[in-house]
Design a protein around this motif. Structure first.
Motif, PDB file in Angstrom:
ATOM      1  N   HIS A  35      69.003  39.641  57.851  1.00  0.00           N
ATOM      2  CA  HIS A  35      67.938  39.387  56.887  1.00  0.00           C
ATOM      3  C   HIS A  35      67.428  37.970  57.111  1.00  0.00           C
ATOM      4  O   HIS A  35      68.123  36.998  56.861  1.00  0.00           O
ATOM      5  N   PHE A  36      66.197  37.884  57.623  1.00  0.00           N
ATOM      6  CA  PHE A  36      65.543  36.600  57.806  1.00  0.00           C
ATOM      7  C   PHE A  36      64.776  36.307  56.523  1.00  0.00           C
ATOM      8  O   PHE A  36      63.759  36.944  56.244  1.00  0.00           O
ATOM      9  N   GLU A  37      65.255  35.378  55.741  1.00  0.00           N
ATOM     10  CA  GLU A  37      64.651  35.108  54.434  1.00  0.00           C
ATOM     11  C   GLU A  37      64.261  33.640  54.316  1.00  0.00           C
ATOM     12  O   GLU A  37      65.094  32.740  54.465  1.00  0.00           O
ATOM     13  N   GLY A  38      62.969  33.402  54.043  1.00  0.00           N
ATOM     14  CA  GLY A  38      62.498  32.042  53.845  1.00  0.00           C
ATOM     15  C   GLY A  38      62.558  31.168  55.082  1.00  0.00           C
ATOM     16  O   GLY A  38      62.507  29.941  54.975  1.00  0.00           O
ATOM     17  N   CYS A  39      62.641  31.758  56.246  1.00  0.00           N
ATOM     18  CA  CYS A  39      62.753  30.986  57.492  1.00  0.00           C
ATOM     19  C   CYS A  39      61.382  30.445  57.903  1.00  0.00           C
ATOM     20  O   CYS A  39      60.350  31.055  57.634  1.00  0.00           O
ATOM     21  N   ASP A  40      61.404  29.302  58.559  1.00  0.00           N
ATOM     22  CA  ASP A  40      60.178  28.683  59.063  1.00  0.00           C
ATOM     23  C   ASP A  40      60.376  28.387  60.542  1.00  0.00           C
ATOM     24  O   ASP A  40      61.038  27.420  60.910  1.00  0.00           O
ATOM     25  N   PHE A  41      59.833  29.254  61.384  1.00  0.00           N
ATOM     26  CA  PHE A  41      59.984  29.098  62.828  1.00  0.00           C
ATOM     27  C   PHE A  41      58.733  28.433  63.397  1.00  0.00           C
ATOM     28  O   PHE A  41      57.639  28.978  63.308  1.00  0.00           O
ATOM     29  N   SER A  54      66.445  45.197  60.936  1.00  0.00           N
ATOM     30  CA  SER A  54      66.467  43.874  60.320  1.00  0.00           C
ATOM     31  C   SER A  54      65.280  43.727  59.387  1.00  0.00           C
ATOM     32  O   SER A  54      64.282  44.440  59.495  1.00  0.00           O
ATOM     33  N   ALA A  55      65.391  42.776  58.451  1.00  0.00           N
ATOM     34  CA  ALA A  55      64.354  42.542  57.446  1.00  0.00           C
ATOM     35  C   ALA A  55      63.893  41.094  57.497  1.00  0.00           C
ATOM     36  O   ALA A  55      64.675  40.181  57.750  1.00  0.00           O
ATOM     37  N   PHE A  56      62.593  40.901  57.269  1.00  0.00           N
ATOM     38  CA  PHE A  56      61.998  39.577  57.242  1.00  0.00           C
ATOM     39  C   PHE A  56      61.300  39.400  55.891  1.00  0.00           C
ATOM     40  O   PHE A  56      60.383  40.159  55.572  1.00  0.00           O
ATOM     41  N   GLN A  70      61.399  43.341  71.397  1.00  0.00           N
ATOM     42  CA  GLN A  70      61.391  44.687  70.840  1.00  0.00           C
ATOM     43  C   GLN A  70      61.747  44.630  69.358  1.00  0.00           C
ATOM     44  O   GLN A  70      62.694  43.951  68.965  1.00  0.00           O
ATOM     45  N   PHE A  71      60.965  45.352  68.566  1.00  0.00           N
ATOM     46  CA  PHE A  71      61.181  45.424  67.124  1.00  0.00           C
ATOM     47  C   PHE A  71      61.391  46.893  66.773  1.00  0.00           C
ATOM     48  O   PHE A  71      60.452  47.690  66.790  1.00  0.00           O
ATOM     49  N   ASP A  72      62.621  47.251  66.464  1.00  0.00           N
ATOM     50  CA  ASP A  72      62.987  48.642  66.219  1.00  0.00           C
ATOM     51  C   ASP A  72      63.511  48.785  64.789  1.00  0.00           C
ATOM     52  O   ASP A  72      64.539  48.210  64.433  1.00  0.00           O
ATOM     53  N   ASP A  73      62.770  49.548  63.979  1.00  0.00           N
ATOM     54  CA  ASP A  73      63.150  49.775  62.587  1.00  0.00           C
ATOM     55  C   ASP A  73      63.299  48.442  61.841  1.00  0.00           C
ATOM     56  O   ASP A  73      64.352  48.146  61.269  1.00  0.00           O
ATOM     57  N   VAL A  74      62.234  47.649  61.862  1.00  0.00           N
ATOM     58  CA  VAL A  74      62.246  46.379  61.137  1.00  0.00           C
ATOM     59  C   VAL A  74      61.307  46.471  59.939  1.00  0.00           C
ATOM     60  O   VAL A  74      60.378  47.286  59.901  1.00  0.00           O
ATOM     61  N   TRP A  75      61.537  45.607  58.970  1.00  0.00           N
ATOM     62  CA  TRP A  75      60.781  45.568  57.715  1.00  0.00           C
ATOM     63  C   TRP A  75      60.322  44.141  57.496  1.00  0.00           C
ATOM     64  O   TRP A  75      61.139  43.213  57.482  1.00  0.00           O
ATOM     65  N   LEU A  76      59.001  43.950  57.372  1.00  0.00           N
ATOM     66  CA  LEU A  76      58.453  42.617  57.187  1.00  0.00           C
ATOM     67  C   LEU A  76      57.686  42.569  55.870  1.00  0.00           C
ATOM     68  O   LEU A  76      56.818  43.424  55.617  1.00  0.00           O
ATOM     69  N   HIS A  77      57.984  41.571  55.042  1.00  0.00           N
ATOM     70  CA  HIS A  77      57.325  41.425  53.748  1.00  0.00           C
ATOM     71  C   HIS A  77      56.923  39.971  53.549  1.00  0.00           C
ATOM     72  O   HIS A  77      57.739  39.068  53.706  1.00  0.00           O
ATOM     73  N   THR A  78      55.661  39.753  53.213  1.00  0.00           N
ATOM     74  CA  THR A  78      55.092  38.413  53.013  1.00  0.00           C
ATOM     75  C   THR A  78      55.451  37.487  54.174  1.00  0.00           C
ATOM     76  O   THR A  78      55.965  36.388  53.988  1.00  0.00           O
ATOM     77  N   VAL A  79      55.162  37.965  55.363  1.00  0.00           N
ATOM     78  CA  VAL A  79      55.390  37.184  56.587  1.00  0.00           C
ATOM     79  C   VAL A  79      54.046  36.641  57.070  1.00  0.00           C
ATOM     80  O   VAL A  79      53.033  37.323  56.990  1.00  0.00           O
ATOM     81  N   ARG A  80      54.073  35.409  57.575  1.00  0.00           N
ATOM     82  CA  ARG A  80      52.850  34.769  58.065  1.00  0.00           C
ATOM     83  C   ARG A  80      53.042  34.384  59.527  1.00  0.00           C
ATOM     84  O   ARG A  80      54.023  33.702  59.865  1.00  0.00           O
TER      85      ARG A  80
END
Length: 219
Positions: A35-41, A54-56, A70-80
């Motif tokens: 779970h990538f949460e609040g990350c700033d890359f 995985s979730a973002f 590759q992004f397999d079965d990922v979930w992205l929410h409020t990602v910029r």
């Protein structure tokens, strides 16, 4: 029919496996059940990496290189994603909700069974992409370049398409009828294989006449 909203985080079947991501993004990394949460890359190099189940959440990608990942079965929410290189990436069985892609490169990418909900695409390079079973639900697509792309079973329910480029694109079972707005800057001839409604046809008529070389003149 596709749902008009994405799943919540707690509805993901792999939620119980998720652990919080810590550390730095690495090239050719393997990221599973994270779970990538609040990350700033910023300017990260995650090229040729694999992201699985995985979730973002509330993540920001500023520039950076994720080419051929590759992004397999990922979930992205409020990602910029701003100025991010996602060219030649592969996406499968994924959901993106309230995601912003600005000046982002996705050229040459392959997407299958991917749904975008309430997303904003601004000046995105989607040339030579292959989209299959993809839905843009209640999205805004502005100045997106689909030149040379192959679109199969793609729909745009509730979405607004502004100044899109479809030069040399190929379409099969592309459904534009549900789009709230449809403005095509170039590549009208590539709409062969797409479905539009009567109102959209009337809106596009002047541009279609120009492409066909028709002279419309009332006596």
């Amino acid at each position: 029919m596709r749902a008009r909203t994405s799943r919540d985080l707690n509805e993901l079947p792999y939620l119980h496996r998720l652990t919080s991501f810590t550390g730095e993004m690495e090239r050719e990394g393997s990221y599973e059940w994270l779970h990538f949460e609040g990350c700033d890359f910023q300017d990260a190099d995650g090229g040729s990496s694999g992201f699985t189940e995985s979730a973002f959440s509330a993540v920001t990608f500023t520039r950076g290189r994720y080419r051929r990942s590759q992004f397999d079965d990922v979930w992205l929410h409020t990602v910029r994603m701003v100025g991010t290189d996602l060219s030649e990436t592969t996406w499968m069985d994924s959901e993106c909700d309230q995601v912003v892609l600005a000046g982002t490169e996705v050229s040459g990418s392959h997407m299958n069974r991917v749904t975008f909900y309430n997303c904003k695409f601004d000046s995105v390079n989607a040339r030579l992409t292959k989209l299959k079973n993809v839905s843009f639900v209640d999205c805004l697509l502005r100045d997106v370049d689909f030149g040379g792309a192959v679109l199969t079973n793609v729909s745009f329910p509730g979405s607004t398409v502004e100044r899109a480029h479809f030069d040399n694109a190929k379409m099969t079972k592309v459904d534009l009828r549900g789009a709230d707005g449809l403005n095509i800057a170039s590549g009208l001839e590539a709409l062969k294989g797409a479905m539009i409604n009567t109102y959209q046809l009337l809106e596009l008529a002047p541009a279609l006449a120009q492409v066909l070389g028709l002279t419309v003149k009332d006596e």
